[in-house]
Each structure stands twice: as structure tokens, then as C-alpha cells.
Design an enzyme around this catalytic site. Structure first.
Site, PDB file in Angstrom:
ATOM      1  CE  LYS A   1      -1.860   2.975   2.671  1.00  0.00           C
ATOM      2  NZ  LYS A   1      -1.704   4.193   2.042  1.00  0.00           N
TER       3      LYS A   1
ATOM      4  CD  GLU B   1      10.524  12.890  10.606  1.00  0.00           C
ATOM      5  OE1 GLU B   1       9.501  12.546  10.797  1.00  0.00           O
ATOM      6  OE2 GLU B   1      11.526  12.242   9.824  1.00  0.00           O
TER       7      GLU B   1
ATOM      8  CD  GLU C   1      13.454   0.201   9.358  1.00  0.00           C
ATOM      9  OE1 GLU C   1      14.086   1.170   9.584  1.00  0.00           O
ATOM     10  OE2 GLU C   1      13.594  -1.045   9.342  1.00  0.00           O
TER      11      GLU C   1
ATOM     12  CB  CYS D   1      13.767   8.906   7.266  1.00  0.00           C
ATOM     13  SG  CYS D   1      14.854   7.929   6.304  1.00  0.00           S
TER      14      CYS D   1
HETATM   15  P1  NAD Z   1       2.926   8.739   7.461  1.00  0.00           P
HETATM   16  O1  NAD Z   1       3.192   8.006   8.843  1.00  0.00           O
HETATM   17  O2  NAD Z   1       1.617   9.588   7.620  1.00  0.00           O
HETATM   18  O3  NAD Z   1       2.346   7.465   6.381  1.00  0.00           O
HETATM   19  C1  NAD Z   1       3.055   6.560   5.963  1.00  0.00           C
HETATM   20  C2  NAD Z   1       2.084   5.323   5.274  1.00  0.00           C
HETATM   21  O4  NAD Z   1       1.282   4.930   6.275  1.00  0.00           O
HETATM   22  C3  NAD Z   1       1.147   5.773   4.138  1.00  0.00           C
HETATM   23  O5  NAD Z   1       1.219   4.908   3.287  1.00  0.00           O
HETATM   24  C4  NAD Z   1      -0.121   6.143   4.961  1.00  0.00           C
HETATM   25  O6  NAD Z   1      -1.252   6.095   4.126  1.00  0.00           O
HETATM   26  C5  NAD Z   1       0.053   5.036   5.866  1.00  0.00           C
HETATM   27  N1  NAD Z   1      -1.045   5.313   7.095  1.00  0.00           N
HETATM   28  C6  NAD Z   1      -1.240   6.323   7.856  1.00  0.00           C
HETATM   29  N2  NAD Z   1      -1.986   6.259   8.901  1.00  0.00           N
HETATM   30  C7  NAD Z   1      -2.232   5.075   8.870  1.00  0.00           C
HETATM   31  C8  NAD Z   1      -3.177   4.055   9.710  1.00  0.00           C
HETATM   32  N3  NAD Z   1      -3.935   4.421  10.772  1.00  0.00           N
HETATM   33  N4  NAD Z   1      -2.923   2.586   9.268  1.00  0.00           N
HETATM   34  C9  NAD Z   1      -2.158   2.147   8.373  1.00  0.00           C
HETATM   35  N5  NAD Z   1      -1.494   2.897   7.674  1.00  0.00           N
HETATM   36  C10 NAD Z   1      -1.543   4.203   7.736  1.00  0.00           C
HETATM   37  O7  NAD Z   1       4.249   9.058   6.538  1.00  0.00           O
HETATM   38  P2  NAD Z   1       4.549   9.887   5.608  1.00  0.00           P
HETATM   39  O8  NAD Z   1       4.155  11.437   5.991  1.00  0.00           O
HETATM   40  O9  NAD Z   1       3.838   9.169   4.377  1.00  0.00           O
HETATM   41  O10 NAD Z   1       6.075   9.581   5.633  1.00  0.00           O
HETATM   42  C11 NAD Z   1       6.868  10.632   6.110  1.00  0.00           C
HETATM   43  C12 NAD Z   1       7.508   9.968   7.364  1.00  0.00           C
HETATM   44  O11 NAD Z   1       8.188   8.707   7.026  1.00  0.00           O
HETATM   45  C13 NAD Z   1       8.549  10.654   7.979  1.00  0.00           C
HETATM   46  O12 NAD Z   1       8.416  10.542   9.318  1.00  0.00           O
HETATM   47  C14 NAD Z   1       9.911  10.200   7.679  1.00  0.00           C
HETATM   48  O13 NAD Z   1      10.723  10.266   8.645  1.00  0.00           O
HETATM   49  C15 NAD Z   1       9.432   8.667   7.649  1.00  0.00           C
HETATM   50  N6  NAD Z   1      10.727   7.879   6.760  1.00  0.00           N
HETATM   51  C16 NAD Z   1      11.188   6.903   7.447  1.00  0.00           C
HETATM   52  C17 NAD Z   1      12.196   6.079   6.692  1.00  0.00           C
HETATM   53  C18 NAD Z   1      13.147   5.181   7.556  1.00  0.00           C
HETATM   54  O14 NAD Z   1      13.639   4.233   6.583  1.00  0.00           O
HETATM   55  N7  NAD Z   1      13.218   5.026   8.697  1.00  0.00           N
HETATM   56  C19 NAD Z   1      12.351   6.397   5.280  1.00  0.00           C
HETATM   57  C20 NAD Z   1      11.542   7.302   4.722  1.00  0.00           C
HETATM   58  C21 NAD Z   1      10.565   8.177   5.425  1.00  0.00           C
END
Ligand code: NAD
Length: 497
Positions: free
Chosen positions: A189, A399, A265, A300
Site C-alpha cells: 500500500k 521532525e 521504520e 528521514c
Molecule cells: P505517514 O506515517 O503519514 O504515512 C506512511 C504510510 O502509512 C502511508 O502509506 C499512509 O497512508 C499510511 N498510514 C497512515 N495512517 C495509517 C493508519 N492509521 N493505518 C495504516 N496505515 C496508515 O508518513 P509519511 O508522511 O507518508 O512519510 C513521512 C515519514 O516517513 C517521516 O516521518 C519520515 O521520517 C519517515 N520515513 C522513514 C524512513 C526510514 O527508513 N526510517 C524512510 C523514509 C521516510
């Protein structure tokens, strides 16, 4: 600005994916609902995408379960899975230009980064795990001679992979490489903010010979499409990359449901520490700017906290400001652009909110701070630098996920380490020094999953990537990633007559 009309012409001819893929079929959501996929470049609608919900998720999971049980993939000899996955990687490579364009139009990153960073790294993630899978061996336990103890790894079964929007294709491939190589079936997803490359990837997987039902892709919001996956009683493993708040929530959902193996992650607030004995301060300053402004700061591991020894801070910060000024946002399809658009209006407003908060809490705005290129209808922000930041301020603790750098002074090595570790996050850290003893001493004390010495953002498929503390658990990349997608089984054989 260079002439980039050829990229605009290619973009105009691009076919946008508009279907989810389940059991090899291109489908719409069962409800018929869709949502608009908006380009952050100019706010235009690229395509309508299926808005999936529980019904679609159930179908996708059932398809994966059936396919997994059939053995068509899970029981294929590793050498044969390898070949198919290598073909998949080659096909993705052959579609580099198309996928790079989709990524840039969908989430706003510069086309040069999509072409030179995201696509090659995605191909390498698939190919690396494919290549590895017929070279990893199981174990034989050191048993007495009348017993044989086998320690084997088996695929988990059905994996749900939920990924973010900042590196949509790459984060998907970091999951798919090891998950598919180890014989699992996956429901992927993508983020609702950047679904296009994942949808196209599912089509390419079929074309490459990955059997139907091994990789299903559903699109939709977190609550509507992600949450049913995380709650699903027939999902064996949940791998997630995204924010720390959602990561925490998913861990609790796993506990409330079937204890699916859950690896998250999450976010970061990485310190980049510059000691006065850094080998090359010009190089360190240029790297500090790229470390925060690359990918619009939506990384990230962004070096969002710059810790500089007070004896060199004023001079060093001027160098970083000069480098930052050269990274003004431009049109993402212009190959000379180094910083593109933020992913959407909401993200732009969120980052502007942090900039306001930084000023209200007493930090000094040293560069940028305002929206840019508003006339385009897109979501651009100036590279922004704060000086005089205290580590307790909101802009140093939370962040921001945008092009905003917080500069903090320190006087001693101990103080630098204490500030660096004073964070809920522990994803990455960097330090700059020519003193070998200090380099190792400080690296050991930093509570972070990756530490870079005298450069920023090193790494490769050969080493694990992931965080300490609330930056997550588990690791992507390297053979360690395969641990997340397998269960260990101990089989005991009685050799006595
Ligand atoms: P997000 O947590 O808002 O969303 C990530 C994914 O989770 C999306 O597909 C979203 O639709 C889904 N999601 C959201 N709420 C959910 C729920 N209640 N149940 C199931 N799925 C749900 O994050 P984002 O804004 O898309 O991405 C940015 C974040 O990702 C930042 O915090 C960044 O640091 C992190 N990130 C981490 C890494 C790593 O390897 N540690 C790499 C890239 C990004």
C-alpha cells in the site's frame, strides 16, 4: 533555468496508472470510489486513483494467502526465484525514464534525483536481494552425535507493506526485494500522496513473470486502506516506513490483533556535528546544506540539527548559508533543479507552521523562511536556516520533514554528544573531525542506527539501515533485512536406532 521542454513533452505523453492490481487483474475499488492524484508541481490533477477500503484489502490478502499456499512462489527453488526477480529488476531499469517521470510529477522531487538516485537505488535493492537468495544457507546445530538439529528459515507468508511518499518507489523496493526473495506474497500500500509508481510496479512485476497474487497493490488512505491491513488476522507480517506516530499505532494494532510480526521504520532528527578539527570545513558546509535540502528536506535521515563548535560557528554557518542559497527551488522537470516542490499543500503549511514556531520560541531566521514560486500553483519553500537554536525548542525536537535547518552551538565533545542524543529519535548522525580517536569515541556514544564520519548520508545495500529509539525497529537493506521476512524453525531428528 535551462530549457526542459523535452521533459515537459514526455510528461504530456505519459500514461498514468489508474488501477490497483489483485491476482494479476487490474481493478477499480469495489465501491467504485476514487481520489484525485494531485501534482505538487502546479496543483493539477494527474489522474483519479482507486480509493480502496476494507473490502479491497480483504480481496488482496485472500489472493496472497491462496497464492502463498499454492507454493507457486514460496516453494520455487531459490535459484529460480532469483531469475524471475532479476528479470523484474531489469524491467524496472528498462522503464527508468517512465518511472522517474511518474515519481517527479507525483511527489515533486527533481527529475535528476529521480533518474540518478531513486531509480538506480530501487533497481539495486531488487537485484541485490535476488542475487543473494541462493547464497544464504541455513544452519546445523552443534548437537550430540545421536541427534541432528536443523535451524531453517521459512517465509512468513502474507506480508503487508505500507510505505511513505518521500521515496515512494525506493521504500517499496527496500521491502519487496527481501520479502519476495524469501518467498512471501505481498500486499503493497503506497501513500495516498504518491501512489503511481507502486501501481506501475505491480504491472511490471506481472510482465517480468512474477506469478499473479504474489504482489498485489491497493491504493487509498491510511485509515481506509492501511488500517484494515494492519488489523487483518490473516496478515503474517507488517512492514512499515513512515512517521513515528503511525508506527507506534501500528505496533499497538499488531498487539490487539494477531501479533503479526511488525517492523516500523520511522522518523528522525539527525544531528550533524562539526568539530573545529574537521578535515575540510568547506566540504563539511556544502555537505550540511545538501544533508538538509536534498529531496526538499523530506528525508528521514535529513541532517536537520547542525551542531557546530562555538569557536567556528559564525564562520561555518556563513558557508552553509552560501551553499543553501544556491539550492533555491526550481521546476522539478528542469534537470538543473536541486530542490523541487513539497509533496502537497498540507505539508507546505505544516512546515511553514514550524518556521513560525521557531521564530516565536526565539530562534533567529538566518535564511529563507517563506513560500516560493506561489504563482505556479505548486508547493515550494525557500531553503531555511535557523541560528541560535536551543535543543529544547520545538524545531529541534520534532521532525519537520521540510527544508529547515536548526543550528546549535556547543563547547565540548561531551556537550555535543549529550545534545545529539537528547532526542526521541535515533536514526542517523554524522560527525566531522580529523582526530581518529575522537571519531571512534563519539561514533560509539551516538545513539543512532547509522553514523557517518566526514561525510553525510553514506550507505549501500551491503549494510543495514534503520533506527534506534523511536526511529523504529528492524532493518532494511543487507542480509539483515531478510530476518524480518522469515521465521526461524528448529527441526530435531533422532538419529538413534
Ligand atoms: P505517514 O506515517 O503519514 O504515512 C506512511 C504510510 O502509512 C502511508 O502509506 C499512509 O497512508 C499510511 N498510514 C497512515 N495512517 C495509517 C493508519 N492509521 N493505518 C495504516 N496505515 C496508515 O508518513 P509519511 O508522511 O507518508 O512519510 C513521512 C515519514 O516517513 C517521516 O516521518 C519520515 O521520517 C519517515 N520515513 C522513514 C524512513 C526510514 O527508513 N526510517 C524512510 C523514509 C521516510
Amino acid at each position: 533555468m535551462s530549457d526542459f521542454s523535452h521533459w515537459q513533452q514526455k510528461a504530456a505523453k505519459l500514461q498514468f496508472p489508474n488501477a490497483i492490481v489483485i491476482q494479476g487483474e487490474r481493478l477499480q475499488a469495489a465501491s467504485g470510489a476514487t481520489f484525485a492524484c494531485i501534482s505538487p508541481i502546479d496543483g493539477s490533477v494527474l489522474v483519479e486513483v482507486p480509493a480502496c477500503s476494507e473490502q479491497d484489502v480483504n480481496l488482496a490478502v485472500a489472493s496472497c494467502r491462496q497464492t502463498f499456499a499454492s507454493g507457486v512462489w514460496s516453494e520455487l527453488a531459490p535459484a529460480r526465484r532469483k531469475r524471475v526477480l532479476q528479470d523484474f529488476a531489469e524491467l524496472v531499469k528498462a522503464h527508468t525514464e517512465e518511472l522517474a517521470l511518474l515519481e517527479t510529477l507525483d511527489m515533486g522531487k527533481p527529475i535528476t534525483d529521480s533518474l540518478k538516485v531513486d531509480l538506480p537505488a530501487s533497481v539495486r535493492a531488487l537485484a541485490w536481494h535476488a542475487e543473494a537468495i541462493d547464497k544464504v544457507y541455513d544452519e546445523v546445530a552443534p548437537t550430540p552425535s545421536n541427534e541432528l538439529g536443523l535451524v531453517t528459515r521459512e517465509p512468513l507468508g502474507v506480508i503487508a507493506a505500507i510505505v511513505p511518499w518521500n521515496f515512494p518507489l525506493l521504500m517499496a523496493c527496500w521491502k519487496l526485494g527481501p520479502a519476495l526473495a524469501t518467498g512471501n506474497c505481498v500486499v503493497l500500500k503506497p501513500s495516498e500522496k504518491s501512489p503511481l509508481t507502486a501501481m506501475r510496479l505491480a504491472e511490471l512485476a506481472l510482465e517480468a513473470g512474477i506469478p499473479p497474487g504474489v504482489l498485489n497493490v491497493v491504493t487509498g488512505t491510511g485509515p481506509e486502506a492501511g488500517e484494515p491491513l494492519a488489523r487483518h488476522m490473516d496478515v503474517d507480517g507488517l512492514v512499515f516506513t513512515g512517521s513515528t506516530g503511525v508506527g507506534r499505532h501500528l505496533l499497538s494494532l499488531a498487539g490487539q490483533t494477531n501479533m503479526k510480526r511488525t517492523f516500523v521504520e520511522c522518523g528522525g532528527k539527525s544531528p550533524n556535528i562539526v568539530f573545529p578539527d574537521a578535515p575540510d570545513l568547506d566540504k563539511a558546509a556544502a555537505a550540511a546544506a545538501v544533508g538538509i535540502f536534498f529531496n526538499q528536506g523530506e528525508v528521514c535521515t535529513a541532517g536537520s540539527r547542525l551542531l557546530v563548535h562555538n569557536s567556528i560557528k559564525a564562520e561555518f554557518l556563513q558557508k552553509v548559508i552560501a551553499a543553501g542559497k544556491n539550492m533555491q527551488p526550481g521546476h522539478p522537470l528542469d534537470p538543473t533543479t536541486t530542490m523541487g516542490a513539497l509533496v502537497d499543500k498540507g505539508q507546505l503549511e505544516r512546515v511553514l507552521g514550524y518556521i513560525e514556531k521557531g521564530q516565536n520560541e526565539g530562534a533567529t531566521l538566518a535564511l529563507g523562511g517563506a513560500q516560493a514560486m506561489a504563482e505556479t500553483g505548486g508547493f515550494y519553500l525557500q531553503p531555511t536556516i535557523f541560528d541560535g537554536v536551543q535543543n529544547s525548542m520545538t524545531i529541534a525536537q520534532e521532525e519537520i520533514f521540510g527544508p529547515v535547518l536548526s543550528c546549535i552551538g556547543f563547547d565540548t565533545e561531551e556537550e555535543a554528544i549529550a545534545i545529539a542524543n537528547d532526542s526521541q529519535f535515533g536514526l542517523a548522525a554524522a560527525l566531522w573531525t580529523a582526530n581518529l580517536g575522537r571519531a571512534h569515541r563519539v561514533a560509539k556514544k551516538l545513539r543512532a542506527g547509522s553514523v557517518w564520519i566526514n561525510y553525510y548520508d553514506g550507505g549501500d545495500m551491503t549494510a543495514p539501515f534503520g533506527g534506534f529509539k523511536q526511529s523504529g525497529n528492524g532493518r532494511d537493506k543487507s542480509l539483515h533485512a531478510m530476518e524480518k521476512y522469515t521465521e526461524i524453525k528448529a527441526t530435531w531428528i533422532n538419529l538413534a536406532d
